[in-house]
Design a protein around this motif. Structure first.
Motif, PDB file in Angstrom:
ATOM      1  N   ASP A  91     -10.952 -13.756   3.971  1.00 21.72           N
ATOM      2  CA  ASP A  91      -9.398 -13.942   3.937  1.00 21.72           C
ATOM      3  C   ASP A  91      -8.901 -14.246   5.198  1.00 21.72           C
ATOM      4  N   GLY A  92      -7.960 -15.319   5.210  1.00 23.02           N
ATOM      5  CA  GLY A  92      -7.295 -15.859   6.194  1.00 23.02           C
ATOM      6  C   GLY A  92      -7.963 -17.075   6.677  1.00 23.02           C
ATOM      7  N   ALA A  93      -9.099 -17.544   6.262  1.00 24.51           N
ATOM      8  CA  ALA A  93     -10.033 -18.625   6.887  1.00 24.51           C
ATOM      9  C   ALA A  93      -9.180 -19.789   6.385  1.00 24.51           C
ATOM     10  N   GLU A  94      -8.837 -20.002   5.279  1.00 25.61           N
ATOM     11  CA  GLU A  94      -8.224 -21.384   4.851  1.00 25.61           C
ATOM     12  C   GLU A  94      -6.896 -21.503   5.569  1.00 25.61           C
ATOM     13  N   ASP A  95      -6.205 -20.559   5.419  1.00 29.83           N
ATOM     14  CA  ASP A  95      -4.855 -20.618   6.158  1.00 29.83           C
ATOM     15  C   ASP A  95      -4.909 -20.960   7.439  1.00 29.83           C
ATOM     16  N   THR A  96      -5.836 -20.190   8.243  1.00 27.56           N
ATOM     17  CA  THR A  96      -6.005 -20.529   9.592  1.00 27.56           C
ATOM     18  C   THR A  96      -6.664 -21.993  10.098  1.00 27.56           C
ATOM     19  N   VAL A  97      -7.562 -22.393   9.301  1.00 24.83           N
ATOM     20  CA  VAL A  97      -7.780 -24.000   9.314  1.00 24.83           C
ATOM     21  C   VAL A  97      -6.845 -24.702   9.078  1.00 24.83           C
ATOM     22  N   PHE A 128      -9.619 -28.871   2.098  1.00 29.64           N
ATOM     23  CA  PHE A 128      -9.007 -29.105   3.456  1.00 29.64           C
ATOM     24  C   PHE A 128     -10.212 -29.559   4.291  1.00 29.64           C
ATOM     25  N   ALA A 129     -11.217 -29.765   3.604  1.00 35.11           N
ATOM     26  CA  ALA A 129     -12.511 -30.340   4.373  1.00 35.11           C
ATOM     27  C   ALA A 129     -12.239 -31.738   5.506  1.00 35.11           C
ATOM     28  N   ASP A 130     -11.144 -32.387   5.023  1.00 38.73           N
ATOM     29  CA  ASP A 130     -10.833 -33.593   5.843  1.00 38.73           C
ATOM     30  C   ASP A 130     -10.187 -33.404   7.447  1.00 38.73           C
ATOM     31  N   LEU A 131      -9.975 -31.941   7.605  1.00 38.90           N
ATOM     32  CA  LEU A 131      -9.344 -31.355   8.669  1.00 38.90           C
ATOM     33  C   LEU A 131     -10.347 -31.422   9.658  1.00 38.90           C
TER      34      LEU A 131
END
Length: 222
Positions: A91-97, A128-131
């Motif tokens: 939870d929160g990992a994608e939003d943070t990245v 979002f991997a390209d970030l």
């Protein structure tokens, strides 16, 4: 520019069920008793050969190789069968990245004990991997806590050690950061406890991803 280097297993994704099932197959292949769950999770973050040797010090090299192959085969089978559900994001990992990746003054990288194949397969499910500007895996470096992965991230991104931070859930991550002279932040939702992370050099230990921005600001305030 600043650089945030993330560990993967136990930090961005919850892969413990996948890891335990794969270890069960590995120990069944060798016909030796499997260690307790806590013992297995304590070595997450090491490269697979080093982790397997830690867990099965009594087996010969041929048997160890068979165990590693069985682990890889089971891991891949589960990944193909379950897809992203095998290693869900915390939870929160994608939003943070995404939030950090949108900043003009921050770059992102990965330093993981996963294989390159495993990391590539996992990131294929992330839109979002390209970030991530640099992704370093166990296939290309000595196992954590050797600083090679962090040093390569720094070189790839052109960032100095004092302007980078390692985010991880194990003492191996904290020790890797310290060896590279990079500050580190621990997370409590992974595989090693708060006291162990602090003892290994973490500047602070987070309870939730939404605490990361303030922790980064504190480290970089000077």
């Amino acid at each position: 520019m600043k650089l945030v280097i993330f560990d993967v297993d136990g930090t961005l994704v919850d892969s413990q069920a996948h890891i335990i099932a794969s270890m069960a197959a590995a120990f069944a292949e060798a016909d030796v008793p499997m260690p307790e769950r806590e013992t297995i999770l304590s070595i997450v973050g090491l490269s697979l050969p080093m982790a397997m040797r830690e867990l099965a010090p009594e087996v010969d090299e041929t048997t160890l190789g068979r165990m590693i192959d069985a682990y890889k085969a089971t891991f891949q089978h589960l990944r193909m069968a379950q897809g992203a559900a095998a290693s869900p994001l915390y939870d929160g990992a994608e939003d943070t990245v995404r939030r950090l990746g949108a900043r003009d003054d921050v770059m992102l990288a990965i330093a993981t004990g996963k294989s390159r194949r495993g990391l590539t397969a996992l990131m294929a499910g992330w839109d979002f991997a390209d970030l991530f500007m640099s992704t370093q895996s166990a296939d290309d470096h000595p196992s954590k806590p050797h600083p090679s992965m962090v040093m390569t991230c720094l070189m790839d991104c052109g960032v100095s050690a004092q302007d980078a931070v390692v985010i991880g859930d194990t003492t191996f991550d904290m020790e890797m950061a310290r060896a590279a002279q990079v500050p580190s932040i621990g997370v409590r939702w992974g595989y090693h406890g708060q006291e162990a992370l602090l003892s290994a050099g973490a500047r602070t230990v987070l309870d939730r991803f939404d605490q990361l921005d303030a922790a980064l600001d504190e480290i970089w305030k000077d």
